[in-house]
Write a protein that holds these residues in place. Structure first.
Motif, PDB file in Angstrom:
ATOM      1  N   ALA A   1      13.704 -20.559  13.889  1.00  0.00           N
ATOM      2  CA  ALA A   1      13.022 -19.333  13.441  1.00  0.00           C
ATOM      3  C   ALA A   1      11.922 -19.658  12.437  1.00  0.00           C
ATOM      4  N   LYS A   2      12.097 -20.727  11.663  1.00  0.00           N
ATOM      5  CA  LYS A   2      11.070 -21.094  10.679  1.00  0.00           C
ATOM      6  C   LYS A   2       9.787 -21.599  11.334  1.00  0.00           C
ATOM      7  N   LEU A   3       9.893 -22.033  12.593  1.00  0.00           N
ATOM      8  CA  LEU A   3       8.696 -22.525  13.289  1.00  0.00           C
ATOM      9  C   LEU A   3       7.750 -21.397  13.646  1.00  0.00           C
ATOM     10  N   SER A   4       8.291 -20.187  13.819  1.00  0.00           N
ATOM     11  CA  SER A   4       7.461 -19.045  14.213  1.00  0.00           C
ATOM     12  C   SER A   4       6.777 -18.490  12.989  1.00  0.00           C
ATOM     13  N   PRO A   5       5.456 -18.456  12.961  1.00  0.00           N
ATOM     14  CA  PRO A   5       4.760 -17.911  11.799  1.00  0.00           C
ATOM     15  C   PRO A   5       4.941 -16.414  11.703  1.00  0.00           C
ATOM     16  N   VAL A   6       5.018 -15.911  10.480  1.00  0.00           N
ATOM     17  CA  VAL A   6       5.149 -14.477  10.249  1.00  0.00           C
ATOM     18  C   VAL A   6       3.762 -13.862  10.290  1.00  0.00           C
ATOM     19  N   GLU A   7       3.577 -12.975  11.231  1.00  0.00           N
ATOM     20  CA  GLU A   7       2.270 -12.344  11.380  1.00  0.00           C
ATOM     21  C   GLU A   7       2.130 -11.217  10.362  1.00  0.00           C
ATOM     22  N   VAL A   8       1.092 -11.320   9.572  1.00  0.00           N
ATOM     23  CA  VAL A   8       0.825 -10.302   8.566  1.00  0.00           C
ATOM     24  C   VAL A   8      -0.274  -9.393   9.093  1.00  0.00           C
ATOM     25  N   GLU A   9       0.053  -8.161   9.246  1.00  0.00           N
ATOM     26  CA  GLU A   9      -0.931  -7.208   9.755  1.00  0.00           C
ATOM     27  C   GLU A   9      -1.952  -6.889   8.679  1.00  0.00           C
ATOM     28  N   GLU A  10      -3.190  -6.944   9.073  1.00  0.00           N
ATOM     29  CA  GLU A  10      -4.251  -6.629   8.138  1.00  0.00           C
ATOM     30  C   GLU A  10      -4.280  -5.125   7.882  1.00  0.00           C
ATOM     31  N   GLU A  11      -4.353  -4.797   6.607  1.00  0.00           N
ATOM     32  CA  GLU A  11      -4.407  -3.391   6.242  1.00  0.00           C
ATOM     33  C   GLU A  11      -5.816  -2.851   6.515  1.00  0.00           C
ATOM     34  N   ILE A  12      -5.862  -1.805   7.279  1.00  0.00           N
ATOM     35  CA  ILE A  12      -7.141  -1.186   7.625  1.00  0.00           C
ATOM     36  C   ILE A  12      -7.382  -0.017   6.678  1.00  0.00           C
ATOM     37  N   GLU A  13      -8.477  -0.102   5.965  1.00  0.00           N
ATOM     38  CA  GLU A  13      -8.809   0.978   5.037  1.00  0.00           C
ATOM     39  C   GLU A  13      -9.430   2.135   5.815  1.00  0.00           C
ATOM     40  N   LEU A  14      -8.726   3.249   5.798  1.00  0.00           N
ATOM     41  CA  LEU A  14      -9.202   4.435   6.496  1.00  0.00           C
ATOM     42  C   LEU A  14     -10.178   5.204   5.610  1.00  0.00           C
ATOM     43  N   GLU A  15     -11.186   5.768   6.228  1.00  0.00           N
ATOM     44  CA  GLU A  15     -12.137   6.583   5.480  1.00  0.00           C
ATOM     45  C   GLU A  15     -11.456   7.868   5.033  1.00  0.00           C
ATOM     46  N   PRO A  16     -11.737   8.314   3.789  1.00  0.00           N
ATOM     47  CA  PRO A  16     -11.089   9.543   3.303  1.00  0.00           C
ATOM     48  C   PRO A  16     -11.501  10.752   4.136  1.00  0.00           C
ATOM     49  N   VAL A  17     -10.552  11.640   4.359  1.00  0.00           N
ATOM     50  CA  VAL A  17     -10.801  12.869   5.102  1.00  0.00           C
ATOM     51  C   VAL A  17     -10.866  14.019   4.099  1.00  0.00           C
ATOM     52  N   TYR A  18     -11.990  14.703   4.070  1.00  0.00           N
ATOM     53  CA  TYR A  18     -12.184  15.787   3.119  1.00  0.00           C
ATOM     54  C   TYR A  18     -11.927  17.133   3.790  1.00  0.00           C
ATOM     55  N   THR A  19     -11.376  18.062   3.010  1.00  0.00           N
ATOM     56  CA  THR A  19     -11.154  19.429   3.473  1.00  0.00           C
ATOM     57  C   THR A  19     -11.924  20.388   2.566  1.00  0.00           C
ATOM     58  N   THR A  20     -11.901  21.655   2.927  1.00  0.00           N
ATOM     59  CA  THR A  20     -12.607  22.666   2.121  1.00  0.00           C
ATOM     60  C   THR A  20     -12.068  22.707   0.703  1.00  0.00           C
ATOM     61  N   LYS A  21     -10.776  22.426   0.563  1.00  0.00           N
ATOM     62  CA  LYS A  21     -10.136  22.472  -0.756  1.00  0.00           C
ATOM     63  C   LYS A  21     -10.758  21.467  -1.717  1.00  0.00           C
ATOM     64  N   ASP A  22     -11.212  20.301  -1.195  1.00  0.00           N
ATOM     65  CA  ASP A  22     -11.771  19.259  -2.056  1.00  0.00           C
ATOM     66  C   ASP A  22     -13.096  19.670  -2.700  1.00  0.00           C
ATOM     67  N   PHE A  23     -13.775  20.652  -2.126  1.00  0.00           N
ATOM     68  CA  PHE A  23     -15.082  21.073  -2.649  1.00  0.00           C
ATOM     69  C   PHE A  23     -14.966  22.296  -3.565  1.00  0.00           C
ATOM     70  N   LEU A  24     -13.734  22.789  -3.786  1.00  0.00           N
ATOM     71  CA  LEU A  24     -13.532  23.912  -4.699  1.00  0.00           C
ATOM     72  C   LEU A  24     -13.518  23.419  -6.139  1.00  0.00           C
TER      73      LEU A  24
END
Length: 263
Positions: free
Chosen positions: A154-177
């Protein structure tokens, strides 16, 4: 690309075999043709694998780790060279040259094939190493009778680390109040909605529910439902639906058994 993997592997193998056989011809090998060279590869590969297994089976743990590492690479190469000597009929140095040249050509063509197919060289080598170590561990287990060390594999198999994808912020009408409006909206959203129903109310507090629908219960068991219009003295002015239409009827609070408001 996946469909081309097997044909490319076959092409690399045949080209390597062809060039190796012609190198064997140049160094005056007696049986230099491709079938003989292929047979020497098969026999040499099998004996080289058994040589690796013997290193794990024989008591060589007390040797220096560097010596063990050298043996793991040198012993299989030496065994395959001896097989070339016997089958192709070469002297040791010629067989060494043919074996080294074939290995070198095969590695170069394999790297070119891996890159052309779009695969990672590191992951491909790691996959091959896992297959080899797994096969060797199973053979060692069969010889010694000891179970396969799954943790080591099991140690021979490398642990795959998933790259974190930064999502663009989603704005709603509430954010502009404005902040005050946002806070008021959050307070409103936190309120738990309850289904409206009739609730008991003290007749002395009837003025608080003027304009709401009420249900009045008399002591004789009669019930009237209507809209509370006003409170005058000791009477409740309630709009009741009659046969002739809606009429405002005074109801004496002293004659009521219970007063309920719908809210």
């Amino acid at each position: 690309m996946e469909m081309l993997t097997f044909p490319v592997i076959i092409a690399v193998f045949l080209v390597t075999l062809f060039l190796t056989s012609h190198i064997a011809k140049q160094v005056h090998g007696k049986y230099w043709k491709m079938p003989v060279v292929f047979m020497s590869w098969v026999v040499g590969g099998l004996l080289a694998f058994l040589a690796l297994v013997s290193i794990d089976v024989l008591p060589v743990a007390e040797l220096d780790p560097t010596i063990i590492l050298v043996l793991k690479y040198a012993l299989p190469f030496l065994v395959s060279t001896i097989v070339l000597m016997v089958l192709v009929r070469l002297d040791f140095m010629s067989a060494f040259t043919v074996n080294a040249a074939g290995l070198f050509i095969g590695l170069i063509l394999a790297v070119v094939a891996i890159v052309s197919l779009g695969h990672s060289i590191e992951s491909t080598v790691n996959t091959g190493n896992i297959v080899l170590q797994t096969a060797k561990a199973n053979v060692v287990s069969m010889i010694t009778g000891k179970p396969v060390n799954q943790e080591a594999l099991a140690k021979l198999s490398p642990v795959e680390v998933e790259e974190e994808i930064e999502l663009e912020p989603v704005y709603t009408t509430k954010d502009f109040l404005p902040p005050s409006a946002q806070k008021a909206l959050e307070v409103k959203e936190q309120k738990i909605y309850t289904q409206p129903h009739y609730r008991d109310i003290n007749v002395l507090n009837a003025r608080r529910v003027i304009g709401k629908r009420v249900r009045a219960s008399w002591r004789d068991g009669k019930v009237s439902v209507g809209k509370l219009e006003a409170v005058e003295g000791g009477d409740l002015i309630v709009s009741l639906r009659r046969e002739e239409g809606i009429a405002q009827v005074p109801i004496s609070m002293s004659s009521l058994k219970k007063l309920e408001v719908f809210r």
